[in-house]
Design an enzyme around this catalytic site. Structure first.
Site, PDB file in Angstrom:
ATOM      1  N   GLY A 133      35.834  -3.949  -8.139  1.00 19.86           N
ATOM      2  CA  GLY A 133      34.537  -4.305  -7.563  1.00 19.86           C
ATOM      3  C   GLY A 133      34.675  -5.558  -6.710  1.00 19.86           C
ATOM      4  N   THR A 134      35.499  -6.467  -7.172  1.00 19.70           N
ATOM      5  CA  THR A 134      35.725  -7.712  -6.429  1.00 19.70           C
ATOM      6  C   THR A 134      36.283  -7.409  -5.043  1.00 19.70           C
ATOM      7  OG1 THR A 134      36.120  -8.937  -8.475  1.00 19.70           O
ATOM      8  CG2 THR A 134      37.030  -9.881  -6.444  1.00 19.70           C
ATOM      9  N   ASN A 168      24.357  -9.119 -13.333  1.00 15.71           N
ATOM     10  CA  ASN A 168      25.214  -8.890 -14.498  1.00 15.71           C
ATOM     11  C   ASN A 168      24.842  -9.746 -15.702  1.00 15.71           C
ATOM     12  OD1 ASN A 168      26.249 -10.550 -12.243  1.00 15.71           O
ATOM     13  ND2 ASN A 168      27.690 -11.312 -13.754  1.00 15.71           N
ATOM     14  N   HIS A 190      35.758   0.013 -14.303  1.00 11.13           N
ATOM     15  CA  HIS A 190      35.820  -0.384 -15.711  1.00 11.13           C
ATOM     16  C   HIS A 190      34.471  -0.730 -16.327  1.00 11.13           C
ATOM     17  CE1 HIS A 190      35.750  -4.956 -15.518  1.00 11.13           C
ATOM     18  NE2 HIS A 190      35.885  -4.654 -14.245  1.00 11.13           N
ATOM     19  N   GLN A 200      27.068  -3.235 -11.445  1.00 14.18           N
ATOM     20  CA  GLN A 200      26.383  -3.113 -12.745  1.00 14.18           C
ATOM     21  C   GLN A 200      25.389  -1.955 -12.801  1.00 14.18           C
ATOM     22  OE1 GLN A 200      27.187  -4.451 -15.479  1.00 14.18           O
ATOM     23  NE2 GLN A 200      28.440  -6.193 -14.866  1.00 14.18           N
ATOM     24  N   CYS A 226      33.620 -14.366 -16.118  1.00 12.36           N
ATOM     25  CA  CYS A 226      34.415 -15.374 -15.411  1.00 12.36           C
ATOM     26  C   CYS A 226      33.945 -16.780 -15.753  1.00 12.36           C
ATOM     27  CB  CYS A 226      34.297 -15.195 -13.907  1.00 12.36           C
ATOM     28  SG  CYS A 226      34.140 -13.508 -13.428  1.00 12.36           S
ATOM     29  N   SER A 239      32.625  -0.270  -9.358  1.00 10.54           N
ATOM     30  CA  SER A 239      33.863  -0.555 -10.084  1.00 10.54           C
ATOM     31  C   SER A 239      34.028   0.408 -11.254  1.00 10.54           C
ATOM     32  CB  SER A 239      33.795  -1.999 -10.597  1.00 10.54           C
ATOM     33  OG  SER A 239      34.890  -2.281 -11.430  1.00 10.54           O
ATOM     34  N   THR A 297      49.460   2.271  -1.400  1.00 10.55           N
ATOM     35  CA  THR A 297      49.566   3.568  -2.067  1.00 10.55           C
ATOM     36  C   THR A 297      48.445   3.704  -3.096  1.00 10.55           C
ATOM     37  OG1 THR A 297      51.936   3.532  -1.728  1.00 10.55           O
ATOM     38  CG2 THR A 297      51.113   5.044  -3.419  1.00 10.55           C
TER      39      THR A 297
HETATM   40  C1  LIG Z   1      27.874  -7.749 -10.445  1.00  7.11           C
HETATM   41  C2  LIG Z   1      29.366  -7.713 -10.443  1.00  7.11           C
HETATM   42  N1  LIG Z   1      30.023  -7.687  -9.282  1.00  7.11           N
HETATM   43  C3  LIG Z   1      31.354  -7.639  -9.224  1.00  7.11           C
HETATM   44  C4  LIG Z   1      32.114  -7.631 -10.363  1.00  7.11           C
HETATM   45  C5  LIG Z   1      33.596  -7.587 -10.247  1.00  7.11           C
HETATM   46  O1  LIG Z   1      34.096  -6.307 -10.521  1.00  7.11           O
HETATM   47  P1  LIG Z   1      35.629  -6.128 -10.944  1.00  7.11           P
HETATM   48  O2  LIG Z   1      35.755  -6.658 -12.330  1.00  7.11           O
HETATM   49  O3  LIG Z   1      35.875  -4.650 -10.851  1.00  7.11           O
HETATM   50  O4  LIG Z   1      36.436  -6.901  -9.985  1.00  7.11           O
HETATM   51  C6  LIG Z   1      31.485  -7.682 -11.610  1.00  7.11           C
HETATM   52  C7  LIG Z   1      32.271  -7.769 -12.856  1.00  7.11           C
HETATM   53  O5  LIG Z   1      31.904  -8.471 -13.796  1.00  7.11           O
HETATM   54  C8  LIG Z   1      30.069  -7.725 -11.654  1.00  7.11           C
HETATM   55  O6  LIG Z   1      29.408  -7.769 -12.809  1.00  7.11           O
END
Ligand SMILES: Cc1ncc(COP(=O)(O)O)c(C=O)c1O
Length: 397
Positions: free
Chosen positions: A71-72, A152, A202, A180, A326, A200, A238
């Site tokens: 997601g990042t 989140n 996970h 989310q 984080c 994302s 890849t």
């Molecule tokens: C709102 C939001 N954006 C982005 C992310 C980042 O996603 P990823 O962990 O897949 O990098 C998170 C993960 O906590 C999230 O809650």
């Protein structure tokens, strides 16, 4: 002792069906999707069928989706990619004060090194965007607006369709971080009116290290990662075939179960809140009860630190969080709660419970049984807690 996981907004376990779907791509079908022979074609086919599945859920064309590593990465790609490709239009960027660091730090980077002029729009006490301020802040110089679909930490869901109207009227791209919400509530890109959407794996019971970005056809955007011609030259590297297959399978199942699971999780969330409210004084709920992720409950317990609550919960076999994964571990109060106007001393006593598939009524009841004693004990040690906050009927709880 039970082992109860209330941190699904941080991550989720891989569900068996997703694991089963991905395993063949590690050994039997291990081909590189760019190779021309049968093994490679099988990998390519698996990626394309996964793309179709995600496209059906998002209500877009398969060609409008690229797979990423997280997601990042999707957030970084959307923000930096659109900013770099639209320099001729202007240098304005706009976001909210409650975004994930993946968005925040991308903005800060562009401000520091690439001359971006960023505006951070505030939210109300429920964590909902101030649409009036947004309307005033969007100008013809604005290149991109990035507003998360749901937060989140507190779960508030933003009115993206209304935000989209504001962006459309000024011809400005709209990106949303739907990490989310994807798989939990509807994420139809047409109804939301977004040009870019990050998701994302996970967070929806697929593995870590895979994500996707929807990019509406015609959007001017640069690649973030350069190399081979993968993903039609939009994201080199890849492909993580197994991860992509698992993401699509988990997304399919999450979508099938979405409406019933949303009702079930909202029921558990309310059961938890009502139970805590009945038994513990001086607590408050953070978020928007009317527009919130079904499984997210953020509670502030006055006079004590969230971190010490988490440690005590851990001893009792309950995993929860004090904010985004984080930032937990630091004593900095949450930027989200600060933006919502929660006073620092109250924000510091906040805990996020994020419920998921395997949680039951029993899990919630166990937390309701254990928490009052934990809170009472911590308040007795707190120099600022008044006696009535840890006593019930004149006695410590
Ligand atoms: C709102 C939001 N954006 C982005 C992310 C980042 O996603 P990823 O962990 O897949 O990098 C998170 C993960 O906590 C999230 O809650």
């Amino acid at each position: 002792m039970p082992s109860i996981y209330f941190d699904h907004n941080a991550t989720t376990p891989v569900r068996p069906e997703a694991l089963e779907a991905m395993l063949p791509y590690y050994q039997k079908n291990y081909g590189n999707a760019s190779s021309l022979y049968a093994l490679g074609r099988a990998a390519h086919q698996a990626i394309e069928s996964s793309r179709q599945k995600l496209a059906a859920i998002l209500n877009c064309e398969p060609a409008e989706i690229i797979f990423t590593g997280s997601g990042t990465e999707s957030d970084n790609h959307a923000i930096k990619g659109v900013f770099f490709a639209n320099g001729a239009k202007g240098s304005g960027l706009l976001t909210s004060k409650i975004e994930h660091h993946a968005v925040f730090h991308s903005f800060e980077y562009l401000e520091k090194y690439h001359g971006a002029k960023a505006v951070y729009v505030g939210v109300d006490q429920d964590g909902l965007l101030d649409l009036e301020s947004l309307t005033q802040a969007v100008t013809p110089e604005t290149v991109l607006v990035s507003i998360m679909h749901a937060n989140n930490e507190v779960g508030s869901i933003q009115p993206l369709a209304e935000i989209s109207k504001i962006c459309r009227s000024q011809n400005v791209y709209l990106h949303t971080d739907a990490v989310q919400t994807f798989g939990k509530i509807e994420t139809d890109v047409k109804k939301l009116g977004v040009d870019l959407l990050s998701l994302s794996g996970h967070k929806i019971y697929a593995p870590k290290g895979v994500g996707a970005l929807y990019i509406k056809k015609g959007t001017r955007i640069h690649p973030l990662i350069h190399g081979g011609g993968h993903e039609k030259n939009r994201r080199a590297g890849t492909e993580n075939v197994a991860g992509i297959v698992a993401l699509a399978r988990a997304a399919e199942l999450a979508t099938e179960e979405r409406d019933t699971e949303a009702v079930r999780l909202a029921g558990l969330r309310e059961r938890l809140w009502q139970g805590l409210k009945e038994k513990i004084s001086h607590i408050r709920r953070n978020g928007s009860p009317g527009s919130s992720l079904p499984g997210t409950l953020n509670v502030s317990f006055e006079f004590i630190e969230g971190e010490s609550i988490l440690l005590s919960l851990d001893i009792k076999g309950i995993a929860a969080s004090s904010g985004s994964a984080c930032t937990s571990g630091s004593l900095e109060p949450s930027h989200v709660l600060a933006a919502m106007g929660v006073p620092t001393e109250i924000a510091q006593g906040s805990v996020r419970f994020s419920l998921g598939r395997e949680n039951t009524d029993q899990d919630v009841d166990y937390a309701i049984t254990e928490l009052p004693a934990i809170i009472s004990r911590l308040r007795q040690m707190s120099p600022i807690a008044p006696k009535e906050s840890y006593q019930i009927n004149g006695k410590p709880n």
